[in-house]
Write an enzyme that holds these catalytic residues in place. Structure first.
Site, PDB file in Angstrom:
ATOM      1  N   ASP A  94      -0.188 -49.667  -1.532  1.00  0.00           N
ATOM      2  CA  ASP A  94       0.477 -48.443  -2.033  1.00  0.00           C
ATOM      3  C   ASP A  94       0.091 -48.024  -3.456  1.00  0.00           C
ATOM      4  O   ASP A  94       0.972 -47.663  -4.255  1.00  0.00           O
ATOM      5  CB  ASP A  94       1.998 -48.615  -1.944  1.00  0.00           C
ATOM      6  CG  ASP A  94       2.480 -48.851  -0.520  1.00  0.00           C
ATOM      7  OD1 ASP A  94       1.648 -48.995   0.366  1.00  0.00           O
ATOM      8  OD2 ASP A  94       3.704 -48.912  -0.314  1.00  0.00           O
ATOM      9  N   ASP A 113       2.293 -45.665   1.628  1.00  0.00           N
ATOM     10  CA  ASP A 113       3.592 -45.162   2.022  1.00  0.00           C
ATOM     11  C   ASP A 113       3.338 -43.713   2.457  1.00  0.00           C
ATOM     12  O   ASP A 113       2.736 -42.938   1.687  1.00  0.00           O
ATOM     13  CB  ASP A 113       4.507 -45.195   0.772  1.00  0.00           C
ATOM     14  CG  ASP A 113       5.908 -45.660   1.067  1.00  0.00           C
ATOM     15  OD1 ASP A 113       6.137 -46.288   2.113  1.00  0.00           O
ATOM     16  OD2 ASP A 113       6.796 -45.387   0.221  1.00  0.00           O
ATOM     17  N   HIS A 151       5.477 -40.978   4.170  1.00  0.00           N
ATOM     18  CA  HIS A 151       6.768 -40.575   4.732  1.00  0.00           C
ATOM     19  C   HIS A 151       6.782 -39.119   5.198  1.00  0.00           C
ATOM     20  O   HIS A 151       6.221 -38.251   4.519  1.00  0.00           O
ATOM     21  CB  HIS A 151       7.853 -40.696   3.653  1.00  0.00           C
ATOM     22  CG  HIS A 151       8.113 -42.076   3.153  1.00  0.00           C
ATOM     23  ND1 HIS A 151       8.355 -43.139   3.988  1.00  0.00           N
ATOM     24  CD2 HIS A 151       8.215 -42.570   1.880  1.00  0.00           C
ATOM     25  CE1 HIS A 151       8.585 -44.221   3.249  1.00  0.00           C
ATOM     26  NE2 HIS A 151       8.493 -43.909   1.965  1.00  0.00           N
ATOM     27  N   SER A 180      15.088 -42.738   3.716  1.00  0.00           N
ATOM     28  CA  SER A 180      15.307 -43.407   2.420  1.00  0.00           C
ATOM     29  C   SER A 180      15.475 -42.395   1.285  1.00  0.00           C
ATOM     30  O   SER A 180      15.854 -42.787   0.171  1.00  0.00           O
ATOM     31  CB  SER A 180      14.134 -44.340   2.090  1.00  0.00           C
ATOM     32  OG  SER A 180      12.975 -43.617   1.694  1.00  0.00           O
ATOM     33  N   HIS A 239       9.461 -39.389  -2.163  1.00  0.00           N
ATOM     34  CA  HIS A 239       8.171 -39.868  -2.684  1.00  0.00           C
ATOM     35  C   HIS A 239       7.187 -40.007  -1.542  1.00  0.00           C
ATOM     36  O   HIS A 239       7.573 -40.158  -0.379  1.00  0.00           O
ATOM     37  CB  HIS A 239       8.358 -41.230  -3.382  1.00  0.00           C
ATOM     38  CG  HIS A 239       8.840 -42.301  -2.449  1.00  0.00           C
ATOM     39  ND1 HIS A 239      10.160 -42.442  -2.099  1.00  0.00           N
ATOM     40  CD2 HIS A 239       8.175 -43.254  -1.751  1.00  0.00           C
ATOM     41  CE1 HIS A 239      10.300 -43.441  -1.253  1.00  0.00           C
ATOM     42  NE2 HIS A 239       9.104 -43.955  -1.009  1.00  0.00           N
ATOM     43  N   LYS A 255       2.219 -46.301   6.563  1.00  0.00           N
ATOM     44  CA  LYS A 255       3.457 -46.949   7.011  1.00  0.00           C
ATOM     45  C   LYS A 255       4.680 -46.125   6.643  1.00  0.00           C
ATOM     46  O   LYS A 255       4.595 -45.216   5.821  1.00  0.00           O
ATOM     47  CB  LYS A 255       3.570 -48.357   6.437  1.00  0.00           C
ATOM     48  CG  LYS A 255       3.674 -48.346   4.943  1.00  0.00           C
ATOM     49  CD  LYS A 255       3.698 -49.755   4.381  1.00  0.00           C
ATOM     50  CE  LYS A 255       3.594 -49.729   2.888  1.00  0.00           C
ATOM     51  NZ  LYS A 255       4.691 -48.990   2.244  1.00  0.00           N
ATOM     52  N   GLU A 268      12.893 -47.384   7.737  1.00  0.00           N
ATOM     53  CA  GLU A 268      12.179 -47.818   6.527  1.00  0.00           C
ATOM     54  C   GLU A 268      11.194 -48.904   6.929  1.00  0.00           C
ATOM     55  O   GLU A 268      11.431 -49.654   7.878  1.00  0.00           O
ATOM     56  CB  GLU A 268      13.186 -48.348   5.496  1.00  0.00           C
ATOM     57  CG  GLU A 268      12.564 -48.792   4.173  1.00  0.00           C
ATOM     58  CD  GLU A 268      11.809 -47.674   3.435  1.00  0.00           C
ATOM     59  OE1 GLU A 268      10.714 -47.301   3.907  1.00  0.00           O
ATOM     60  OE2 GLU A 268      12.307 -47.202   2.396  1.00  0.00           O
ATOM     61  N   ALA A 302       4.819 -51.930  -4.795  1.00  0.00           N
ATOM     62  CA  ALA A 302       5.419 -52.555  -5.960  1.00  0.00           C
ATOM     63  C   ALA A 302       5.751 -54.004  -5.635  1.00  0.00           C
ATOM     64  O   ALA A 302       6.154 -54.309  -4.527  1.00  0.00           O
ATOM     65  CB  ALA A 302       6.696 -51.802  -6.335  1.00  0.00           C
ATOM     66  N   CYS A 335       7.186 -53.386  -1.515  1.00  0.00           N
ATOM     67  CA  CYS A 335       6.167 -53.390  -0.457  1.00  0.00           C
ATOM     68  C   CYS A 335       5.183 -54.539  -0.584  1.00  0.00           C
ATOM     69  O   CYS A 335       4.705 -55.057   0.427  1.00  0.00           O
ATOM     70  CB  CYS A 335       5.474 -52.036  -0.402  1.00  0.00           C
ATOM     71  SG  CYS A 335       6.602 -50.765   0.222  1.00  0.00           S
TER      72      CYS A 335
HETATM   73  C1  VGL Z   1       7.975 -48.788  -2.125  1.00  0.00           C
HETATM   74  C2  VGL Z   1      10.130 -48.195  -2.602  1.00  0.00           C
HETATM   75  C3  VGL Z   1      10.113 -47.221  -1.633  1.00  0.00           C
HETATM   76  C4  VGL Z   1       6.791 -49.656  -2.417  1.00  0.00           C
HETATM   77  C5  VGL Z   1       7.942 -47.826  -1.133  1.00  0.00           C
HETATM   78  O1  VGL Z   1       5.641 -49.263  -2.102  1.00  0.00           O
HETATM   79  O2  VGL Z   1       6.984 -50.743  -2.977  1.00  0.00           O
HETATM   80  N1  VGL Z   1       9.070 -48.960  -2.846  1.00  0.00           N
HETATM   81  N2  VGL Z   1       9.009 -47.047  -0.901  1.00  0.00           N
HETATM   82 ZN    ZN Z   2       8.787 -45.385   0.401  1.00  0.00          ZN
END
Ligand code: VGL
Ligand code: ZN
Length: 191
Positions: A13, A51, A53, A59, A74, A99, A106, A134, A138
């Site tokens: 990500d 990510d 979405h 979320s 996001h 994903k 989620e 992060a 993830c």
């Molecule tokens: C993530 C929060 C929401 C990540 C993704 O990539 O760590 N964190 N969506």
């Molecule tokens: Zn996300």
């Protein structure tokens, strides 16, 4: 440590929205890009997760608390915030895994609802070297999922950054991964 032909690098990500200036910024998220670019040529297999979405993802919240899994909108599919960091070397024909594409579900792990595990097994990959964003969400979920699917998992600690909400969750995530069996390494060890 020598990188072998059946090792894979998993870059989690590394998208604009998770970098400073993005919708869900991770402090220093952009600072790991040069180091990732540097190690990428050592690997015969590189996977980029993202990510991805729908705009109505479950979320998303107008008053997100983060700790309960609610986030500001996001990484909406196709939008600028969902693009990889512009300095990240993403080769033509790169292996990209999208994903959390289901509006009602989620998915922090790159393995969840994707063909990642099957394709890694088909290629006879043994070790997964994980980095990206992060650490506390993830990256952690992907690393632990990798272990559960029978891979040896190594976390490149200096090439990860955490959301760190609540503060300390980044450090806690590293400890949790170590406890589960993830080996914690530094990019400088890689030959
Ligand atoms: C993530 C929060 C929401 C990540 C993704 O990539 O760590 N964190 N969506
Ligand atoms: Zn996300």
């Amino acid at each position: 440590m020598k990188v072998k032909s059946d090792d894979a690098l998993l870059i989690v990500d590394l998208q604009q929205d998770f970098c400073p200036g993005g919708a869900l910024p991770v402090a220093g998220g952009d600072m790991i890009v040069p180091g990732i670019n540097r190690i990428m040529p050592k690997f015969a297999h590189t996977v980029f997760t993202r990510d991805w979405h729908p705009a109505t993802h479950c979320s998303f919240s107008k008053s997100p608390t983060y700790t309960d899994g609610s986030w500001p909108a996001h990484c909406v599919e196709g939008r600028p915030g969902a693009m990889f960091h512009p300095d990240l070397h993403v080769p033509a024909g790169a292996w990209i895994v999208s994903k959390a594409t289901d509006p009602n579900r989620e998915a922090y792990s790159g393995f969840q609802g994707s063909d990642l595990g099957r394709r890694l097994s088909e290629r006879r990959i043994g070790r997964l070297f994980v980095c990206g964003l992060a650490t506390d969400y993830c990256v952690k979920a992907t690393a632990i999922d990798g272990l559960e699917r029978g891979f040896e998992v190594l976390l490149i600690e200096d090439l990860c950054r955490a959301v760190d909400v609540p503060p300390g969750s980044g450090v806690a995530a590293i400890e949790e991964m170590r406890h589960e069996g993830v080996r914690i390494i530094a990019s400088g060890e890689l030959e």
